[in-house]
Design a protein around this motif. Structure first.
Motif, PDB file in Angstrom:
ATOM      1  N   PRO A 160      47.581  44.808  15.417  1.00 32.10           N
ATOM      2  CA  PRO A 160      47.220  45.976  16.232  1.00 32.10           C
ATOM      3  C   PRO A 160      46.612  45.563  17.570  1.00 32.10           C
ATOM      4  O   PRO A 160      46.205  44.417  17.771  1.00 32.10           O
ATOM      5  CB  PRO A 160      46.171  46.678  15.357  1.00 32.10           C
ATOM      6  N   GLU A 161      46.585  46.526  18.458  1.00 37.16           N
ATOM      7  CA  GLU A 161      45.868  46.299  19.715  1.00 37.16           C
ATOM      8  C   GLU A 161      44.388  46.092  19.403  1.00 37.16           C
ATOM      9  O   GLU A 161      43.824  46.818  18.574  1.00 37.16           O
ATOM     10  CB  GLU A 161      46.041  47.498  20.649  1.00 37.16           C
ATOM     11  N   PRO A 162      43.739  45.116  20.027  1.00 34.71           N
ATOM     12  CA  PRO A 162      42.319  44.859  19.750  1.00 34.71           C
ATOM     13  C   PRO A 162      41.460  46.095  19.977  1.00 34.71           C
ATOM     14  O   PRO A 162      41.576  46.766  21.003  1.00 34.71           O
ATOM     15  CB  PRO A 162      41.966  43.745  20.743  1.00 34.71           C
ATOM     16  N   ASP A 163      40.622  46.390  19.003  1.00 38.50           N
ATOM     17  CA  ASP A 163      39.709  47.534  19.073  1.00 38.50           C
ATOM     18  C   ASP A 163      38.280  47.009  18.909  1.00 38.50           C
ATOM     19  O   ASP A 163      37.880  46.643  17.808  1.00 38.50           O
ATOM     20  CB  ASP A 163      40.037  48.528  17.970  1.00 38.50           C
ATOM     21  N   PRO A 164      37.510  46.958  20.007  1.00 36.92           N
ATOM     22  CA  PRO A 164      36.159  46.401  19.927  1.00 36.92           C
ATOM     23  C   PRO A 164      35.274  47.075  18.877  1.00 36.92           C
ATOM     24  O   PRO A 164      34.399  46.426  18.294  1.00 36.92           O
ATOM     25  CB  PRO A 164      35.596  46.629  21.343  1.00 36.92           C
ATOM     26  N   GLU A 165      35.501  48.366  18.607  1.00 35.70           N
ATOM     27  CA  GLU A 165      34.670  49.089  17.651  1.00 35.70           C
ATOM     28  C   GLU A 165      35.043  48.792  16.195  1.00 35.70           C
ATOM     29  O   GLU A 165      34.247  49.043  15.288  1.00 35.70           O
ATOM     30  CB  GLU A 165      34.786  50.605  17.904  1.00 35.70           C
ATOM     31  N   HIS A 166      36.236  48.288  15.984  1.00 40.52           N
ATOM     32  CA  HIS A 166      36.707  48.072  14.609  1.00 40.52           C
ATOM     33  C   HIS A 166      37.273  46.655  14.422  1.00 40.52           C
ATOM     34  O   HIS A 166      38.143  46.448  13.584  1.00 40.52           O
ATOM     35  CB  HIS A 166      37.783  49.112  14.255  1.00 40.52           C
ATOM     36  N   TRP A 167      36.763  45.707  15.173  1.00 41.18           N
ATOM     37  CA  TRP A 167      37.319  44.366  15.102  1.00 41.18           C
ATOM     38  C   TRP A 167      37.124  43.744  13.719  1.00 41.18           C
ATOM     39  O   TRP A 167      37.974  43.003  13.239  1.00 41.18           O
ATOM     40  CB  TRP A 167      36.714  43.467  16.191  1.00 41.18           C
ATOM     41  N   ARG A 168      36.024  44.084  13.043  1.00 41.84           N
ATOM     42  CA  ARG A 168      35.803  43.522  11.707  1.00 41.84           C
ATOM     43  C   ARG A 168      36.881  43.999  10.732  1.00 41.84           C
ATOM     44  O   ARG A 168      37.427  43.209   9.951  1.00 41.84           O
ATOM     45  CB  ARG A 168      34.420  43.934  11.175  1.00 41.84           C
TER      46      ARG A 168
END
Length: 254
Positions: A86-94
């Protein structure tokens, strides 16, 4: 005198056509290699076995694949087919990293001993570089310092390969031991640790009920969580220090 009748006049001109031969390609060779791997296992996978599976001379393979090592590399690259991140999501990177790890394990489970091939392969090449770049993007989006982000992908991949290899090893031992199920194998192991001398092995005895009480899925998820929490601690340190999480260029540090 032969009892066989001569061919009818109108049949003599008919030519029997040979069945069409399917051209030998790298993809067909890799397909056959996976068939041999699933049936025979890593130790018995070789160019001769693949050639026999295809019904061709082993020399025919070398026009497409130079060696067994290259064959393993092609099998490794195949593992990444249609694997989109997926496109990197800073809020859900974990969550994204955890999903990546689970997907990697699932792909290794598709074929017997594939983890052994993965562990012995060079982890990057023209076909896998985009995949490698995307996973690094997940780490950087989460705020990991560059030096940590650069190493995190290797740490995660090593854990995935090692866990999958351990699973296949224990499955082989389970079959050889005569245990019918993992539950029976687990009970045997728990009993063994409980019966150890507690004065010599106090921790093994104390944790005997905890070491094997989870499924492999639960064990894997916990292992990934431990790694991700460790990575997250570097993000917290960077934020506490007022850093963006990325290492400063060399000229800015001097």
């Amino acid at each position: 005198m032969s009892d066989e009748l001569p061919a009818l006049p109108w049949e003599r001109s008919r030519r029997r056509t040979a069945p069409a031969r399917i051209p030998l390609t790298r993809d067909r060779i890799v397909d056959a290699a996976y068939v041999v791997l699933d049936r025979e296992g890593y130790e018995k996978l070789g160019m001769r076995q693949v050639a026999a599976e295809l019904g061709v001379a082993v020399s025919a393979l070398y026009s497409h694949v130079s060696s067994k090592d290259e064959l393993f590399e092609l099998m490794y690259v195949r593992m990444f087919d249609d694997w989109s991140l997926p496109e990197p999501d800073p809020e859900h990177w974990r969550e994204q990293v955890a999903d990546y790890a689970r997907a990697g394990r699932a792909r290794l489970h598709k074929h017997r001993d594939l983890a052994r091939i993965s562990m012995g392969s060079i982890p990057f090449g023209p076909e896998t570089l985009p995949h490698m770049d995307r996973i690094l993007g997940l780490f950087r989006a989460g705020g990991l310092p560059d030096r940590v982000a650069g190493a995190a992908g290797d740490v995660i991949s090593t854990f995935i390969d090692g866990f999958a290899l351990e699973e296949s090893t224990w499955e082989t031992r389970r079959r050889e031991s005569g245990e019918n199920t993992w539950a029976e194998m687990r009970e045997t192991l728990e009993r063994y640790f409980k019966e150890l001398p507690p004065d010599r092995f106090p921790n093994l005895v104390a944790l005997s009920d905890s070491m094997f009480d989870s499924s492999n899925d639960d064990r894997f998820d916990l292992g990934i969580e431990i790694i991700i929490r460790g990575l997250a601690s570097f993000v917290e340190e960077a934020e506490a220090g007022g850093s963006s999480g990325r290492s400063a260029p060399e000229d800015e540090r001097s």
